[in-house]
Scaffold this motif. Sequence first.
Motif, mmCIF file in Angstrom:
data_model
loop_
_atom_site.group_PDB
_atom_site.id
_atom_site.type_symbol
_atom_site.label_atom_id
_atom_site.label_comp_id
_atom_site.label_asym_id
_atom_site.label_seq_id
_atom_site.Cartn_x
_atom_site.Cartn_y
_atom_site.Cartn_z
ATOM 1 N N LEU A 1 7.355 3.398 4.168
ATOM 2 C CA LEU A 1 6.704 3.545 5.474
ATOM 3 C C LEU A 1 7.600 4.282 6.461
ATOM 4 O O LEU A 1 7.126 5.130 7.219
ATOM 5 N N SER A 2 8.880 3.995 6.446
ATOM 6 C CA SER A 2 9.774 4.620 7.421
ATOM 7 C C SER A 2 9.962 6.109 7.162
ATOM 8 O O SER A 2 10.286 6.853 8.084
ATOM 9 N N LEU A 3 9.764 6.551 5.934
ATOM 10 C CA LEU A 3 9.929 7.967 5.594
ATOM 11 C C LEU A 3 8.678 8.797 5.867
ATOM 12 O O LEU A 3 8.743 10.024 5.861
ATOM 13 N N ALA A 4 7.563 8.149 6.097
ATOM 14 C CA ALA A 4 6.295 8.866 6.303
ATOM 15 C C ALA A 4 6.206 9.407 7.730
ATOM 16 O O ALA A 4 6.769 8.825 8.657
ATOM 17 N N PRO A 5 5.485 10.509 7.908
ATOM 18 C CA PRO A 5 5.217 10.978 9.269
ATOM 19 C C PRO A 5 4.501 9.873 10.047
ATOM 20 O O PRO A 5 3.733 9.101 9.477
ATOM 21 N N ARG A 6 4.759 9.815 11.345
ATOM 22 C CA ARG A 6 4.216 8.733 12.168
ATOM 23 C C ARG A 6 3.676 9.292 13.477
ATOM 24 O O ARG A 6 4.301 10.122 14.114
ATOM 25 N N LEU B 1 0.829 -1.202 0.000
ATOM 26 C CA LEU B 1 0.000 0.000 0.000
ATOM 27 C C LEU B 1 0.864 1.254 0.000
ATOM 28 O O LEU B 1 0.604 2.194 -0.758
ATOM 29 N N ALA B 2 1.902 1.280 0.820
ATOM 30 C CA ALA B 2 2.797 2.438 0.865
ATOM 31 C C ALA B 2 3.442 2.691 -0.490
ATOM 32 O O ALA B 2 3.518 3.833 -0.954
ATOM 33 N N ARG B 3 3.891 1.629 -1.147
ATOM 34 C CA ARG B 3 4.500 1.791 -2.479
ATOM 35 C C ARG B 3 3.493 2.320 -3.497
ATOM 36 O O ARG B 3 3.822 3.161 -4.332
ATOM 37 N N ALA B 4 2.259 1.825 -3.436
ATOM 38 C CA ALA B 4 1.219 2.281 -4.363
ATOM 39 C C ALA B 4 0.897 3.756 -4.130
ATOM 40 O O ALA B 4 0.719 4.518 -5.092
ATOM 41 N N LEU B 5 0.826 4.173 -2.877
ATOM 42 C CA LEU B 5 0.559 5.581 -2.570
ATOM 43 C C LEU B 5 1.706 6.461 -3.059
ATOM 44 O O LEU B 5 1.479 7.489 -3.691
ATOM 45 N N ARG B 6 2.928 6.066 -2.784
ATOM 46 C CA ARG B 6 4.096 6.842 -3.232
ATOM 47 C C ARG B 6 4.132 6.934 -4.757
ATOM 48 O O ARG B 6 4.436 7.983 -5.319
ATOM 49 N N ALA B 7 3.830 5.833 -5.440
ATOM 50 C CA ALA B 7 3.848 5.830 -6.912
ATOM 51 C C ALA B 7 2.824 6.806 -7.480
ATOM 52 O O ALA B 7 3.029 7.348 -8.568
ATOM 53 N N ARG B 8 1.753 7.035 -6.763
ATOM 54 C CA ARG B 8 0.707 7.964 -7.218
ATOM 55 C C ARG B 8 0.893 9.367 -6.652
ATOM 56 O O ARG B 8 0.075 10.240 -6.855
ATOM 57 N N GLY B 9 1.945 9.558 -5.878
ATOM 58 C CA GLY B 9 2.219 10.883 -5.318
ATOM 59 C C GLY B 9 1.304 11.277 -4.180
ATOM 60 O O GLY B 9 1.077 12.467 -3.958
#
Length: 124
Positions: free
Chosen positions: A95-100, A70-78
């Motif tokens: 996932l590790s680069l996203a705010p948490r 899911l994280a990869r799909a979201l990043r690919a779509r910006g």
Amino acid sequence: MRRDDHHPTVLLIEEDPLVGLAVGETLAEAGYRVAGPLATQAQALAWMAGRVPDLAVIDLPLRDGDGSRLARALRARGVPFLVHADRSADACTELSLAPRLTKPAWHRDLVLVLDQLAREVRPE
């Protein structure tokens, strides 16, 4: 924002139905359109097959995996996203680069972080 500058759509992935309803209500009250809550990565990916949200909130862990697909799909779509998790270890770089925010997080903090992400996507 992609569709409506005043009401961006947040894809909410939250495994716990009660938490999902509460977070969704908080986001709606803050002016976001909420897609979800969806309980699994597969449901979120299926939803994204025909639409692109403006932002996303990902609960971790998920019933059907670590959230990396899911994280990869979201990043690919910006699509910027926030991780709302029980623990700190992540399975992938996205996932590790996203705010948490660690659970249980104040709902107002979720809104503040999403507002910041929204401004980064489209500065005022």
